[in-house]
Design an enzyme around this catalytic site. Structure first.
Site, mmCIF file in Angstrom:
data_model
loop_
_atom_site.group_PDB
_atom_site.id
_atom_site.type_symbol
_atom_site.label_atom_id
_atom_site.label_comp_id
_atom_site.label_asym_id
_atom_site.label_seq_id
_atom_site.Cartn_x
_atom_site.Cartn_y
_atom_site.Cartn_z
ATOM 1 N N SER A 135 65.197 116.017 56.293
ATOM 2 C CA SER A 135 65.233 115.574 54.902
ATOM 3 C C SER A 135 66.145 116.503 54.111
ATOM 4 C CB SER A 135 63.816 115.587 54.318
ATOM 5 O OG SER A 135 63.816 115.115 52.996
ATOM 6 N N LYS A 161 67.978 112.012 56.237
ATOM 7 C CA LYS A 161 67.371 111.369 55.064
ATOM 8 C C LYS A 161 67.872 112.073 53.816
ATOM 9 C CE LYS A 161 62.945 111.927 53.635
ATOM 10 N NZ LYS A 161 61.477 111.755 53.640
ATOM 11 N N LEU A 162 68.417 111.293 52.887
ATOM 12 C CA LEU A 162 68.896 111.838 51.624
ATOM 13 C C LEU A 162 67.891 111.544 50.522
ATOM 14 C CD1 LEU A 162 72.644 110.681 51.673
ATOM 15 C CD2 LEU A 162 71.659 112.786 52.610
ATOM 16 N N LYS A 163 67.467 112.556 49.803
ATOM 17 C CA LYS A 163 66.678 112.345 48.601
ATOM 18 C C LYS A 163 67.601 111.792 47.512
ATOM 19 C CE LYS A 163 62.623 114.134 49.873
ATOM 20 N NZ LYS A 163 61.322 113.413 49.808
ATOM 21 N N ASP A 189 65.398 108.359 50.250
ATOM 22 C CA ASP A 189 64.024 108.490 49.753
ATOM 23 C C ASP A 189 64.067 108.723 48.251
ATOM 24 O OD1 ASP A 189 61.357 108.968 49.309
ATOM 25 O OD2 ASP A 189 61.278 110.856 50.422
ATOM 26 N N ASN A 191 61.168 108.700 46.199
ATOM 27 C CA ASN A 191 59.947 109.316 45.653
ATOM 28 C C ASN A 191 59.563 108.714 44.309
ATOM 29 O OD1 ASN A 191 61.092 112.143 47.256
ATOM 30 N ND2 ASN A 191 59.002 111.469 47.609
ATOM 31 N N GLU A 214 63.096 104.506 51.013
ATOM 32 C CA GLU A 214 61.693 104.920 50.991
ATOM 33 C C GLU A 214 61.171 105.011 49.562
ATOM 34 O OE1 GLU A 214 59.029 108.735 52.572
ATOM 35 O OE2 GLU A 214 61.158 108.574 53.083
ATOM 36 N N ASP A 239 55.703 105.001 51.281
ATOM 37 C CA ASP A 239 55.163 106.334 51.535
ATOM 38 C C ASP A 239 53.944 106.520 50.647
ATOM 39 O OD1 ASP A 239 54.556 109.054 51.548
ATOM 40 O OD2 ASP A 239 56.549 109.731 51.039
ATOM 41 N N LYS A 263 51.915 109.754 56.544
ATOM 42 C CA LYS A 263 51.639 111.165 56.284
ATOM 43 C C LYS A 263 50.132 111.361 56.392
ATOM 44 C CE LYS A 263 55.614 112.234 53.365
ATOM 45 N NZ LYS A 263 56.086 112.497 51.981
ATOM 46 N N GLY A 291 56.850 114.289 56.394
ATOM 47 C CA GLY A 291 56.553 115.713 56.351
ATOM 48 C C GLY A 291 56.262 116.179 54.944
ATOM 49 N N ILE A 293 56.534 119.735 54.214
ATOM 50 C CA ILE A 293 56.930 121.144 54.315
ATOM 51 C C ILE A 293 55.777 121.960 54.904
ATOM 52 C CG2 ILE A 293 58.129 123.037 53.147
ATOM 53 C CD1 ILE A 293 58.907 121.226 50.937
#
Length: 368
Positions: A135, A161-163, A189, A191, A214, A239, A263, A291, A293
């Site tokens: 990520s 994966k790019l935020k 992603d 979020n 995502e 997610d 998750k 994940g 972290i």
């Protein structure tokens, strides 16, 4: 199995570099670790809450409070517990899935260590290593992003994966595609950073052949995701919206999801995570392991989970050095783009005492 008590630790682990997402930037990972003690031995759990309620409504101080005053006392009062009994014993307490999941993880680890059985075997593993993605957080500049992505590809990661967030979406994706080509497995992603009104902007990602986008919308907006799925070509992965096997089944029925990120902490533990996996498999929905972290403890459990058969996409089960210069366990090291599935009893790993003590900021014993 009678629970003798639980040691609850607060730890702070510096990250190798700041990690920026649409909800903030982390430079230190603050988290809770649990050590469940029974007459047969002990087990470790990791609570994936963050310092503040940004990713989720759960956060470290709240998780510690509910663990100390409600969840752990409820298990201490039980005459006999197994990991399978944890969820029913805690069902009267609403929410707090991450805290409950950490406690279940510790009990499961203790139980499996006592029976010399691994997490992977218990969950239903079908492989001895898992492919790993990475990520990549939001960067200040495109050149900086390209340098970071290139470094991870050189290390052997098989998926990027790019935020993303409004203002940082199409251009970084275009830049990565132009630099590294169409063969790189690439996903984004959000979020929860977008609304349904942003559908035209998100549709601009369609030409880049992404694996998925995502959680573009708010976690409660399952119907919005179903509508968005009709407006864009990129597959939608949920997610934050997937908090249980039932939530997964509902999202699938509504047409809101084509891929699921599992998750374990978010769904209340590894046993519920396996149920989410099974529901998705029954409906032909591929899954991958997200994940948070984690330390080597959570990473070990996640890698075991990711070795189940319907985990057909590379997860965020990165090597230890993706986030930490020094982990609290023996590090997970990438080899050929994969991590090995632990085979020892329980998690197959344990904290190295001196390393754990270095990052511990507080600890408390709850029990007899």
């Amino acid at each position: 199995m009678k629970l003798s008590g639980v040691e609850l630790r607060r730890v702070q682990m510096p990250l190798v570099a700041p990690f920026r997402t649409s909800f903030g930037t982390q430079s230190v990972r603050e988290l809770l670790l649990l050590r469940a003690v029974t007459p047969a031995g002990e087990g470790w759990g990791e609570c994936v809450t963050m310092a503040g309620p940004l990713y989720s409504s759960e956060y470290n101080d709240g998780a510690e409070h509910v663990l100390r005053h409600y969840l752990i006392p409820a298990l201490l009062a039980a005459e006999d517990i197994t990991a399978a009994k944890v969820t029913p014993l805690l069902a009267k307490f609403k929410g707090h899935r991450m805290a409950k999941g950490a406690l279940e993880m510790a009990v499961l680890d203790a139980e499996l260590r006592a029976h010399e059985r691994s997490f992977a075997a218990e969950l239903g593993s079908v492989r001895d290593s898992v492919p790993c993605g990475v990520s990549v957080g939001i960067m200040d500049t495109i050149p900086q992003l390209l340098d970071v992505v290139g470094g991870y590809l050189d290390e052997g990661y098989v998926r990027i994966k790019l935020k993303i967030e409004p203002g940082w979406d199409v251009e970084p994706v275009r830049a990565v595609r132009e630099r590294f080509g169409d063969d790189v497995l690439l996903q984004v992603d959000a979020n929860t950073a977008y609304t349904l009104g942003d559908a035209p902007q998100l549709a601009r990602l369609d030409p880049f052949g992404l694996l998925l986008i995502e959680q573009p919308l708010e976690e409660e907006d399952v119907l919005g995701h179903a509508e968005l799925a009709r407006r864009i070509q990129t597959p939608i992965c949920l997610d934050e919206s997937i908090v249980s096997a039932r939530a997964a089944a509902d999202a699938i029925k509504l047409g809101a999801v084509q891929i699921v990120n599992i998750k374990p902490g978010r769904v209340g533990g590894y046993l519920e995570a396996r149920r989410v996996h099974d529901v998705c498999a029954a409906h032909g929905i591929p899954v991958w392991c997200g994940g948070m972290i984690e330390t080597g403890l959570g990473r070990a459990a996640n890698v075991a989970l990711a070795s189940l058969p319907n985990f057909t996409l590379p997860g965020d089960t990165s090597a230890s050095d993706r986030f930490y210069k020094t982990d609290i366990t023996e590090p997970f090291v990438l080899s050929g783009g994969h991590l090995p599935v632990p085979t020892g009893p329980g998690l197959g790993v344990a904290p190295i005492p001196e390393l754990l003590d270095e990052v511990t900021t507080a600890k408390v014993w709850i029990g007899s």
